[in-house]
Design an enzyme around this catalytic site. Structure first.
Site, short mmCIF file in Angstrom:
data_model
loop_
_atom_site.label_atom_id
_atom_site.label_comp_id
_atom_site.label_asym_id
_atom_site.label_seq_id
_atom_site.Cartn_x
_atom_site.Cartn_y
_atom_site.Cartn_z
N ASP A 1 -9.05 -4.79 -6.08
CA ASP A 1 -8.60 -3.69 -5.23
C ASP A 1 -8.78 -2.33 -5.91
O ASP A 1 -8.20 -2.08 -6.97
CB ASP A 1 -7.12 -3.90 -4.88
CG ASP A 1 -6.57 -2.83 -3.96
OD1 ASP A 1 -7.37 -2.08 -3.37
OD2 ASP A 1 -5.33 -2.75 -3.83
N HIS B 1 -6.45 -5.98 -1.65
CA HIS B 1 -5.26 -5.18 -1.34
C HIS B 1 -4.18 -6.04 -0.67
O HIS B 1 -4.44 -6.70 0.34
CB HIS B 1 -5.72 -4.07 -0.40
CG HIS B 1 -4.89 -2.84 -0.43
ND1 HIS B 1 -4.62 -2.13 -1.58
CD2 HIS B 1 -4.27 -2.15 0.57
CE1 HIS B 1 -3.89 -1.07 -1.28
NE2 HIS B 1 -3.66 -1.06 0.01
N SER C 1 0.83 -1.19 0.00
CA SER C 1 0.00 0.00 0.00
C SER C 1 0.87 1.26 0.00
O SER C 1 1.73 1.40 -0.87
CB SER C 1 -0.97 -0.04 1.19
OG SER C 1 -2.00 0.89 1.02
#
Length: 487
Positions: free
Chosen positions: A412, A438, A180
């Protein structure tokens, strides 16, 4: 990073737990529910929670400012092949870093005989340079300073290792990992400090700063599928209408009476849906809502039930996270990173998850003005996301790096801010499946909860994940060997 911001029974599924521990959840982005982290820190979800400390420079860009602060880090050396094994630097992102997670990285560490070190991001958790997070004090909170932190720490740790082994000038092979926002940091670290790492894994890495991120909502609709998407859109319409006539009772129905600003309430409701797709649990949302629609039930009531039981209950997101009064609180609190992440949003990356002009899932009231008003209200005049500057500095999806692996889950919404096409030296993989969310490549499977041994029989992660993991391992193996070969 939507959803990048629990004192209830621990009933979250294993895959969700591991990923949340890895990177988190918050108002508009990924950050970690605090009580969940606290519980995980006392369990087998971490390989180590032993805190270590490093004296870090406050401002890497000033030759005159010599101030330092204590930065927390962790090390796991059970598999380290002394003295020449590789060192895996796992980057902690926009939340408190309470240890080294028992996730897929540990399978890789065992395979390669690597030590694992994790550095807490400046300002987050226990690594704050100041006793108050006023806007003025937050001026050293940026990805640029954080990258320099990693570089300085990497050099210091290598020297410390050499001292312990009575060696001079030796260099282990380093490899950097992140998911991320920390995945973006992983890619950017290889870009800016290529001499300090043999390569990087950038999982679900949001390397493109985006002002109006409409692709986020579009992906939510696509991941939901036509039937679920239509129900979500109907719920949004019903809520929008009901808010005009019955505001107080409606917010109370969702357990969100404290959200005085309507935009905060709409954002809360939007994120509640997003979490199901972002973290690979679409059926938890879609099945009960589609069933309610078919049965002619009250859809708003059905969604309120999901929000309270799953989003707030099981997943553990606090309503307070969405309250701008809470975001204005300048007290240093290890258990809350919301203000800190919003500062980075409002100065560097934006990622404003605004509703598209048509066919939107979220309320059209979540617009650019809402985000800009939030930045101004929370941090004061003059705070604005310099998105163009960020993309000029790092290159966005045109990043001119090398030896960076990009991975993304097909469901995602953040993948549109990542690098989704391969280029020389930077392979990119989209992992396609029904629950591929994710950071899916770094979740625990195929390892079990209590062991870092491979345990494929107890894992339900699809073949698509394992195929990409095989490719990841090949790249890591090659780049580590090239590093060692070059001395």
């Amino acid at each position: 990073m939507g959803t990048m911001r629990l004192s209830k029974p621990l009933v979250v599924s294993v895959s969700l737990l591991f990923f949340v521990a890895l990177s988190g959840f918050a108002h508009g982005f990924v950050m970690t529910p605090r009580s969940l982290l606290n519980r995980l820190s006392q369990s087998s979800y971490y390989l180590t929670t032993k805190e270590l400390w490093f004296d870090q420079t406050l401002d890497h860009y000033s030759p005159y400012d010599l101030r330092q602060f204590k930065q927390r880090y962790y090390e796991f050396i059970d598999y380290f092949q002394v003295p020449d094994g590789p060192i895996f630097l796992e980057i902690c992102g926009e939340s408190s870093c309470n240890g080294i997670s028992n996730d897929y990285l540990q399978v890789l560490a065992k395979k390669f005989g690597a030590a694992v070190v994790t550095l807490e991001h400046r300002y987050y958790g226990k690594s704050s340079p100041f006793k108050s997070h006023t806007t003025e004090n937050l001026k050293y909170l940026s990805s640029k300073q954080a990258l320099f932190d990693l570089a300085v720490f990497r050099q210091w740790y290598q020297e410390s290792l050499n001292l312990k082994r009575n060696r001079t000038g030796a260099e282990n092979a380093w490899f950097v990992f992140g998911v991320s926002y920390s995945g973006a940091l992983s890619a950017w670290f290889r870009l800016k400090f290529p001499h300090l790492t043999c390569g990087s894994l950038a999982s679900s890495a949001v390397v493109l700063a985006v002002y109006n991120y409409t692709d986020y909502d579009k992906q939510v609709g696509e991941s939901a599928g036509p039937e679920c998407k239509a129900v979500l859109q109907e719920i949004t319409e019903l809520v929008d209408r009901s808010l005009e006539t019955n505001k107080k009772e409606l917010k109370k129905q969702f357990g969100a009476a404290e959200l005085d600003i309507d935009g905060d309430f709409f954002y809360f409701l939007a994120d509640a849906a997003v979490v199901a797709f972002q973290y690979g649990h679409p059926d938890a949302l879609c099945t009960p809502l589609v069933d309610a629609k078919k049965a002619g039930m009250d859809l708003v009531a059905a969604y309120a039930k999901y929000v309270k039981e799953y989003f707030v209950g099981t997943f553990g997101v606090s309503v307070e996270t969405y309250n701008q009064k809470h975001l204005k609180n300048t007290a240093v609190n290890e258990g809350s990173s919301d203000r800190l992440w919003w500062f980075q949003v409002c100065t560097e990356v934006a990622y404003f998850q605004v509703a598209p002009s048509n066919d939107t899932v979220r309320s059209s009231k979540i617009d650019t003005k809402y985000h800009l008003d939030l930045c101004k209200n929370v941090f004061g005049e003059g705070i604005y996301p310099e998105v163009d500057v960020t993309n000029i500095y790092y290159g966005g999806t045109n990043i001119a790096g090398s030896k960076i692996i990009f991975t993304n889950g097909s469901q995602d919404p953040w993948r549109h801010a990542s690098k989704q096409t391969s280029s020389p030296g930077m392979p990119s993989y989209i992992i396609t499946c029904h629950n591929c969310g994710h950071g899916i490549d770094m979740r625990e499977c195929p390892q079990s909860v209590s062991s870092i041994e491979d345990n494929a029989q107890s894992c339900s992660i699809p073949d698509a994940v394992n195929k990409v993991r095989h490719k990841m391992t090949e790249h890591i193996d090659l780049w580590l060997s090239e590093c060692k070969g070059s001395g």
